[in-house]
Structures are given as structure tokens and as C-alpha cells.
Design a protein around this motif. Sequence first.
Motif, PDB file in Angstrom:
ATOM      1  N   GLU A 263      48.983 -23.651  -9.613  1.00 29.64           N
ATOM      2  CA  GLU A 263      48.923 -23.837  -8.161  1.00 29.64           C
ATOM      3  C   GLU A 263      49.655 -24.304  -7.735  1.00 29.64           C
ATOM      4  OE1 GLU A 263      46.781 -28.509  -6.761  1.00 29.64           O
ATOM      5  OE2 GLU A 263      46.978 -27.813  -8.837  1.00 29.64           O
ATOM      6  N   VAL A 264      50.549 -24.330  -6.918  1.00 32.01           N
ATOM      7  CA  VAL A 264      51.897 -25.198  -6.104  1.00 32.01           C
ATOM      8  C   VAL A 264      51.316 -26.351  -5.613  1.00 32.01           C
ATOM      9  CG1 VAL A 264      53.084 -24.533  -3.686  1.00 32.01           C
ATOM     10  CG2 VAL A 264      51.943 -22.575  -4.695  1.00 32.01           C
ATOM     11  N   ILE A 265      52.334 -27.210  -6.452  1.00 29.57           N
ATOM     12  CA  ILE A 265      52.786 -28.891  -6.509  1.00 29.57           C
ATOM     13  C   ILE A 265      53.870 -29.377  -5.075  1.00 29.57           C
ATOM     14  CG2 ILE A 265      51.221 -28.860  -8.335  1.00 29.57           C
ATOM     15  CD1 ILE A 265      54.139 -29.864  -9.343  1.00 29.57           C
ATOM     16  N   HIS A 266      54.263 -28.435  -4.497  1.00 26.46           N
ATOM     17  CA  HIS A 266      55.632 -28.848  -3.994  1.00 26.46           C
ATOM     18  C   HIS A 266      55.809 -27.544  -3.825  1.00 26.46           C
ATOM     19  CE1 HIS A 266      58.903 -30.745  -2.358  1.00 26.46           C
ATOM     20  NE2 HIS A 266      59.916 -29.952  -2.724  1.00 26.46           N
ATOM     21  N   SER A 267      56.560 -27.432  -1.613  1.00 27.33           N
ATOM     22  CA  SER A 267      57.412 -26.707  -1.401  1.00 27.33           C
ATOM     23  C   SER A 267      58.602 -27.185  -0.633  1.00 27.33           C
ATOM     24  CB  SER A 267      56.475 -25.373  -0.088  1.00 27.33           C
ATOM     25  OG  SER A 267      55.435 -24.809  -1.242  1.00 27.33           O
ATOM     26  N   TYR A 268      59.445 -25.867  -0.492  1.00 27.47           N
ATOM     27  CA  TYR A 268      60.874 -26.567  -0.025  1.00 27.47           C
ATOM     28  C   TYR A 268      61.371 -25.486   0.964  1.00 27.47           C
ATOM     29  CZ  TYR A 268      65.650 -27.490   1.156  1.00 27.47           C
ATOM     30  OH  TYR A 268      66.986 -27.963   1.650  1.00 27.47           O
ATOM     31  N   ASN A 269      61.161 -25.719   1.888  1.00 26.62           N
ATOM     32  CA  ASN A 269      61.799 -24.760   2.947  1.00 26.62           C
ATOM     33  C   ASN A 269      62.653 -25.254   4.515  1.00 26.62           C
ATOM     34  OD1 ASN A 269      62.164 -22.009   4.827  1.00 26.62           O
ATOM     35  ND2 ASN A 269      60.208 -22.622   5.637  1.00 26.62           N
ATOM     36  N   GLU A 270      63.839 -26.231   3.709  1.00 25.98           N
ATOM     37  CA  GLU A 270      64.408 -26.974   4.623  1.00 25.98           C
ATOM     38  C   GLU A 270      65.608 -25.839   5.045  1.00 25.98           C
ATOM     39  OE1 GLU A 270      66.508 -30.633   3.782  1.00 25.98           O
ATOM     40  OE2 GLU A 270      64.205 -31.085   2.441  1.00 25.98           O
ATOM     41  N   LYS A 271      66.038 -25.601   6.534  1.00 29.66           N
ATOM     42  CA  LYS A 271      67.087 -24.978   7.416  1.00 29.66           C
ATOM     43  C   LYS A 271      68.507 -26.059   7.364  1.00 29.66           C
ATOM     44  CE  LYS A 271      63.898 -21.633   7.836  1.00 29.66           C
ATOM     45  NZ  LYS A 271      63.904 -20.877   6.653  1.00 29.66           N
ATOM     46  N   ILE A 272      69.353 -25.067   7.812  1.00 29.08           N
ATOM     47  CA  ILE A 272      70.984 -25.803   8.088  1.00 29.08           C
ATOM     48  C   ILE A 272      71.379 -25.221   8.953  1.00 29.08           C
ATOM     49  CG2 ILE A 272      71.316 -26.216   5.453  1.00 29.08           C
ATOM     50  CD1 ILE A 272      73.083 -24.543   5.129  1.00 29.08           C
ATOM     51  N   LYS A 273      72.651 -25.908   9.216  1.00 33.31           N
ATOM     52  CA  LYS A 273      73.604 -25.017  10.042  1.00 33.31           C
ATOM     53  C   LYS A 273      74.750 -24.172   9.581  1.00 33.31           C
ATOM     54  CE  LYS A 273      72.881 -28.379  13.981  1.00 33.31           C
ATOM     55  NZ  LYS A 273      74.187 -29.562  14.988  1.00 33.31           N
ATOM     56  N   GLY A 274      74.519 -22.866  10.516  1.00 30.85           N
ATOM     57  CA  GLY A 274      75.280 -21.903   9.556  1.00 30.85           C
ATOM     58  C   GLY A 274      75.499 -21.298   7.925  1.00 30.85           C
ATOM     59  N   ILE A 275      75.746 -20.791   7.303  1.00 28.53           N
ATOM     60  CA  ILE A 275      75.368 -20.314   5.909  1.00 28.53           C
ATOM     61  C   ILE A 275      74.609 -20.611   5.101  1.00 28.53           C
ATOM     62  CG2 ILE A 275      75.687 -18.455   4.389  1.00 28.53           C
ATOM     63  CD1 ILE A 275      74.784 -17.187   6.711  1.00 28.53           C
ATOM     64  N   GLY A 276      76.369 -22.240   5.423  1.00 26.19           N
ATOM     65  CA  GLY A 276      76.029 -23.111   4.239  1.00 26.19           C
ATOM     66  C   GLY A 276      77.446 -23.205   3.103  1.00 26.19           C
ATOM     67  N   ARG A 277      78.798 -22.515   3.489  1.00 30.25           N
ATOM     68  CA  ARG A 277      79.590 -22.978   3.268  1.00 30.25           C
ATOM     69  C   ARG A 277      80.435 -23.234   3.340  1.00 30.25           C
ATOM     70  NH1 ARG A 277      79.214 -17.047   3.261  1.00 30.25           N
ATOM     71  NH2 ARG A 277      79.147 -15.481   1.944  1.00 30.25           N
ATOM     72  N   GLN A 278      80.131 -24.458   4.281  1.00 26.92           N
ATOM     73  CA  GLN A 278      80.729 -25.839   4.726  1.00 26.92           C
ATOM     74  C   GLN A 278      80.829 -26.929   3.518  1.00 26.92           C
ATOM     75  OE1 GLN A 278      77.870 -24.573   5.517  1.00 26.92           O
ATOM     76  NE2 GLN A 278      77.343 -26.145   7.197  1.00 26.92           N
ATOM     77  N   TYR A 279      79.276 -26.587   3.560  1.00 32.06           N
ATOM     78  CA  TYR A 279      78.936 -27.961   1.896  1.00 32.06           C
ATOM     79  C   TYR A 279      80.095 -27.756   0.539  1.00 32.06           C
ATOM     80  CZ  TYR A 279      75.194 -28.149   4.519  1.00 32.06           C
ATOM     81  OH  TYR A 279      73.699 -28.176   5.220  1.00 32.06           O
ATOM     82  N   GLN A 280      81.180 -26.752   0.389  1.00 29.99           N
ATOM     83  CA  GLN A 280      81.880 -26.821  -0.932  1.00 29.99           C
ATOM     84  C   GLN A 280      83.025 -27.512  -0.331  1.00 29.99           C
ATOM     85  OE1 GLN A 280      82.537 -22.888  -1.549  1.00 29.99           O
ATOM     86  NE2 GLN A 280      82.640 -22.185   0.291  1.00 29.99           N
TER      87      GLN A 280
END
Length: 324
Positions: A263-280
Motif C-alpha cells: 500500500e502506498v503510504i507516501h508519494s513525492y513528486n516535487e518539481k525544481i527549476k532546471g536539472i538540479g546541478r545548482q545544488y552541488q
Amino acid sequence: MSKLRWGFLSAGGIATAVAEDFQIAGITIQAVGARELSKANEFADKFNIPNRHEGYEALVNDPEVDVVYVSTPHPWHHQHALLALNAGKHVLLEKPFTINAREAQEIKDLAAAKKLFVLEAMWTRFLPSMDAIFEVINSGTLGEIKLITADHSQYLPHVPRLWEPELGGGALLDLGIYPVSFAVRALGLPARATAKATLTGQKVDETTSIIFEYENGAQATLTTCMSAAGPVTGAVVGTFGRIEIDNAFYNQTSFRVLNQGGEVIHSYNEKIKGIGRQYQGLHLEKCVAEGLAESPIMSITESVEIMKIMDALRAQIGVKYPTE
């Protein structure tokens, strides 16, 4: 805007992708260096970078550069990281960190001697989706972790460097580093690592399957291939439930947490700007600002240990590079 001024060592495709994300985050790209000045100028014009250099020595010696991002092919990571460190610059070094553990250790030793910060650009570790995944893992929701699965297989016959030993080719170092790094983050360093591979005529690995075994009985099963497109998904399986991570597991992506009954008890589907290489880049700046010697998320010590694992896997499958 960021406080550190970045210099990009190389102006290739990966550098372009990183620069696009850095601009989203307001990270300051002060300079770029390329082997040909025309390439540096073209890159600088695209991203409004003021300082342009012909050659990498000029780039690392630019007094207006605080940190160097190295994105040359991995056989040159060692040389170019040392070049930047000897010029007194912090370094963000593309994955895989180096060709082998010896080179990685030399970078670590020089960074420590110079009191400079080095971070492997394993950008997936810093994504919001990975933060959320490891929040679930660390919460105990899954119970004791028993199994990690991860695949990174792509159809890449059109990428010549992957097929050339002189360029550090093969699926393991370029693609397999993602599942390996993910498993190590989730379960730690394995007690035993076993690999089987199919090699090309040039003696680089076309397909590699890996099993990590741990003293507590946990395992990780990891696959990588550069001649066929795989699911590129991942899973973390525990005694109470599991996480199913969607394609591509190493990107900012969606996932579900399921209990033992499915049974699915949590789902995650958040979007970000760009691909995500800025976080490093933001993470490196934060670590430098706090005076840290190593990242708490991707330490240089761990980068060296992962390269030791990669060395052991390559020894098993029979892949050796001309520079070794």
C-alpha cells in the motif's frame, strides 16, 4: 548572488548544463578557460561571463576566481584538480572523481595540505528528491534496510569517448558510478563487492552487474550498460516497507513509499527549476562559508573509498586504462 567567484575549467557539454543551472541559482561564474580561446569566448558570450582564458593554467591563476569547476574527461581530472589546488583554488570535480583511488588520494592529500575544499560533483546527492528519500530512510519508516537495487543503463553508441580506453571509457566509471554511490550512501561501504561484465573489443565494459554484500546481511544489486536503455530506476527495501524511485533515479524525480502489504503510504513528486546541478554548487559554497574540511553529504574521504571500490570492480572484470 553567491559570494564565491567560479571559474569553469573546460567549456564542453557538461559545463554548459552546469552553467545553465548555476545561473538559475544566481551562482557567480566569473571566468571560463578552454584549450581554444574561441571556445572560451563562445561559452562566455552565452552565459555573460566576463573573464575568458586560453588554456587552463591561465584560468586557475585568475585572481578573480575562488573556486574551479573541472569538467574535462575523467582521465584528466587528477591533473586539472591538482592544477587548481596548486593555484590556491577550491575545486568542484566532475564524477567519476578520478580514474583510480591513487589519483583520488593525491587530490585529497593536496587539498588537506593547502587547506582547500574539494567536492565530487555527484550532483544527485544534493537534489531535493534525494533529501526526501534519505529523510524517509533515516526516519526508520522502512525498518532495517535489506536490499538496494539501482540501474543506470543507456543506449549510447553515439558517444565515442565511452568506447575508448584512452578516454576512460566503459559503462562502470561513467554510468555505474551513480548506482554505486547511491548504494554506498544508503548502506555504507560493502564488506564484499563482486562484478561480472561483458567487455567490448577495446576492452572496456559494455555491461556490468554488481553485488555488494554487507556484514549485517544486506545486499545491493546494481546494473549498468551503455549499449541498451534500461529502467534507470532504484529501490530501497526494508523490513517494514520500501521506496520505489522512478526514472531516472539519480535525477530530481518522483518516488513512492509502500508498506509491507504494497500500500502506498507516501508519494513525492516535487518539481525544481532546471536539472538540479545548482545544488552541488550551493552546497560547496555553504561548506566553504562554514569552514568545513569535507562535505557532510559527499566527503572527499568517501570519494576516495568509492574509487577503491571501482578499482576492485575493474580488476575483477579486467578493465585497465592506458594511464595506469
